[in-house]
Design an enzyme around this catalytic site. Structure first.
Site, mmCIF file in Angstrom:
data_model
loop_
_atom_site.group_PDB
_atom_site.id
_atom_site.type_symbol
_atom_site.label_atom_id
_atom_site.label_comp_id
_atom_site.label_asym_id
_atom_site.label_seq_id
_atom_site.Cartn_x
_atom_site.Cartn_y
_atom_site.Cartn_z
ATOM 1 N N HIS A 67 53.869 44.180 56.748
ATOM 2 C CA HIS A 67 54.152 42.803 57.687
ATOM 3 C C HIS A 67 54.108 41.785 56.597
ATOM 4 O O HIS A 67 54.656 40.592 57.001
ATOM 5 C CB HIS A 67 52.836 42.870 58.390
ATOM 6 C CG HIS A 67 51.516 42.867 57.468
ATOM 7 N ND1 HIS A 67 50.988 43.918 56.874
ATOM 8 C CD2 HIS A 67 50.619 41.600 57.094
ATOM 9 C CE1 HIS A 67 49.988 43.396 56.249
ATOM 10 N NE2 HIS A 67 49.798 42.181 56.399
ATOM 11 N N SER A 98 36.013 58.702 46.073
ATOM 12 C CA SER A 98 37.071 57.618 46.466
ATOM 13 C C SER A 98 36.235 56.275 45.773
ATOM 14 O O SER A 98 35.226 56.079 45.645
ATOM 15 C CB SER A 98 37.349 57.255 47.918
ATOM 16 O OG SER A 98 37.884 56.135 47.823
ATOM 17 N N HIS A 119 42.199 51.616 42.347
ATOM 18 C CA HIS A 119 41.842 52.491 43.411
ATOM 19 C C HIS A 119 42.070 54.044 42.871
ATOM 20 O O HIS A 119 43.410 54.164 42.480
ATOM 21 C CB HIS A 119 42.420 52.381 44.619
ATOM 22 C CG HIS A 119 42.418 53.503 45.640
ATOM 23 N ND1 HIS A 119 43.424 54.368 45.821
ATOM 24 C CD2 HIS A 119 41.536 53.948 46.146
ATOM 25 C CE1 HIS A 119 43.202 54.987 46.658
ATOM 26 N NE2 HIS A 119 41.956 54.975 47.247
ATOM 27 N N HIS A 172 36.536 46.050 41.383
ATOM 28 C CA HIS A 172 37.155 44.771 41.657
ATOM 29 C C HIS A 172 36.442 44.091 40.331
ATOM 30 O O HIS A 172 35.326 43.131 40.277
ATOM 31 C CB HIS A 172 36.725 44.051 42.841
ATOM 32 C CG HIS A 172 37.504 44.366 44.049
ATOM 33 N ND1 HIS A 172 38.744 44.371 44.305
ATOM 34 C CD2 HIS A 172 36.905 45.285 45.074
ATOM 35 C CE1 HIS A 172 39.262 45.045 45.431
ATOM 36 N NE2 HIS A 172 38.034 45.417 45.961
ATOM 37 N N HIS A 220 50.922 54.124 34.234
ATOM 38 C CA HIS A 220 52.079 55.135 34.795
ATOM 39 C C HIS A 220 52.244 56.461 34.095
ATOM 40 O O HIS A 220 52.414 57.315 34.402
ATOM 41 C CB HIS A 220 53.409 54.414 35.174
ATOM 42 C CG HIS A 220 53.466 53.802 36.375
ATOM 43 N ND1 HIS A 220 53.629 54.111 37.454
ATOM 44 C CD2 HIS A 220 53.127 52.390 36.499
ATOM 45 C CE1 HIS A 220 53.781 53.411 38.647
ATOM 46 N NE2 HIS A 220 53.241 52.094 38.227
ATOM 47 N N ASN A 247 41.494 57.970 44.284
ATOM 48 C CA ASN A 247 40.885 59.065 45.363
ATOM 49 C C ASN A 247 41.373 60.448 45.378
ATOM 50 O O ASN A 247 42.417 60.786 44.798
ATOM 51 C CB ASN A 247 41.146 58.616 46.799
ATOM 52 C CG ASN A 247 40.792 59.501 47.783
ATOM 53 O OD1 ASN A 247 41.551 60.382 48.360
ATOM 54 N ND2 ASN A 247 39.603 59.179 48.441
ATOM 55 N N VAL A 248 40.496 61.409 45.234
ATOM 56 C CA VAL A 248 40.799 62.789 45.174
ATOM 57 C C VAL A 248 39.856 63.474 46.490
ATOM 58 O O VAL A 248 38.728 63.230 46.451
ATOM 59 C CB VAL A 248 40.439 63.662 43.818
ATOM 60 C CG1 VAL A 248 41.429 63.217 42.880
ATOM 61 C CG2 VAL A 248 39.141 63.159 43.575
ATOM 62 N N ARG A 249 40.624 64.409 47.156
ATOM 63 C CA ARG A 249 39.783 64.888 48.376
ATOM 64 C C ARG A 249 40.467 66.247 48.802
ATOM 65 O O ARG A 249 41.807 66.520 48.459
ATOM 66 C CB ARG A 249 40.145 63.873 49.537
ATOM 67 C CG ARG A 249 41.779 63.878 49.912
ATOM 68 C CD ARG A 249 41.552 62.528 50.773
ATOM 69 N NE ARG A 249 43.172 62.078 51.123
ATOM 70 C CZ ARG A 249 43.955 61.438 50.329
ATOM 71 N NH1 ARG A 249 43.424 60.727 49.370
ATOM 72 N NH2 ARG A 249 45.138 61.237 50.728
#
Length: 305
Positions: free
Chosen positions: A177, A93, A107, A97, A147, A109-111
């Site tokens: 929110h 992950s 960001h 910044h 993309h 992430n591969v898991r």
């Protein structure tokens, strides 16, 4: 169905971490620190991080391989029948910044996750991951490039996967929110085992291996753009949205904390400088307002202009 091969996944993940860090060090000019850690219940990881670099104000590329006796609640949202099972999870992950407000946060992430077999049953396994881009000042060329890279990574494994994963990303990285997206999206997938293991693994590899080419051209275009206090101030304000999402909505953060992971590594994703203001709104017609009107609403960035 062929059995999963966690050893092959772990070997690739460690190599992926090394390759990405080497590419990022080539951009920044400063080395990433190494921080190995062990987890009391089982497993550990290797954090590679940079703070106050030439390009990256803060960033990390983390590998973890952890296991436990009972699945934590955040891992059961789609598979409640696995409650009580032992488990193994591993992944890479990263969050970066950059200091320049024109260079977007990113960001990836591969898991891989496996619920250990019980009573002779087959093991339950799945892959997850993706990548998403969070600009503070929007550039259509950057969004299209990112993309397109995401599309090309998954297209060989099924014609419908990109649109499905793109929509999933738009829905997942959404601050309910605030009623706004975190950024311009990308792709996101979880609980993915609809292909045989080798093909599902190959798709996940394609996503991870495509990250450098998806992000570095954007970074190179933006890191030398001049900026002032106004741009820096807006960057810090928008970084607050990043913090809110990670602490309120992100399942990966919740899983790490619930499973007894290393807090320093889990919260590595937080930006170093952040601002909040009461009911702040950008000036109409400003570049800051354009982020809200032209970039945060989900759209098809690959549609013909």
């Amino acid at each position: 169905m062929p059995a999963p091969n966690p050893d092959a996944v772990k070997t690739w993940l460690l190599d992926l971490q090394s390759r990405i860090v080497a590419a990022l060090e080539g951009v920044d000019g400063m080395p990433f620190a190494r921080d190995s850690w062990q987890r009391e219940e089982g497993g550990g990881g290797l954090s590679r991080l940079i703070e106050e670099g030439n390009v990256f104000e803060r960033g990390g590329v983390n590998f973890s391989h952890v296991m436990g006796a009972r699945l934590p609640p955040s891992a059961l949202h789609a598979r409640p029948e696995l409650a009580g099972r032992a488990w193994v999870a591993m992944g890479v992950s990263l969050v970066l910044h950059p200091r320049n407000p024109y260079a977007p946060t990113v960001h990836m992430n591969v898991r891989f996750f496996e619920a250990v077999a019980e009573n002779g049953d087959d093991p339950v396994w799945w892959f997850g991951g993706g990548m998403d881009l969070t600009p503070y000042y929007g550039f259509a060329d950057d969004a299209r490039h990112f993309h397109q890279s995401c599309h090309d990574a998954v297209a060989p494994f099924g014609g419908a996967l990109h649109q499905r994963f793109k929509s999933w990303c738009d829905e997942y990285f959404y601050l309910k929110h605030r009623q706004e997206a975190r950024g311009v999206g990308g792709i996101f997938f979880d609980d993915f085992n609809e292909l045989p293991f080798e093909q599902a693994f190959a798709m996940t590899q394609s996503v991870g291996d495509s990250f450098v080419d998806a992000y570095l051209p954007i970074l190179h275009r933006r890191i030398d753009m001049p900026y002032g206090e106004r741009e820096r101030d807006f960057q810090c304000y928008r970084r607050g949205r990043y913090v809110e999402f990670n602490l309120v909505w992100d399942r990966g953060t919740l899983f790490g904390l619930q499973s007894g992971g290393r807090t320093e590594a889990i919260l590595m994703s937080m930006p170093p400088l952040v601002k909040w203001r009461y009911d702040w709104r950008p000036q109409a017609g400003s570049p800051e307002a354009a982020l809200y009107s032209d970039f945060l609403p989900p759209r098809n960035w690959l549609a013909p202009s």
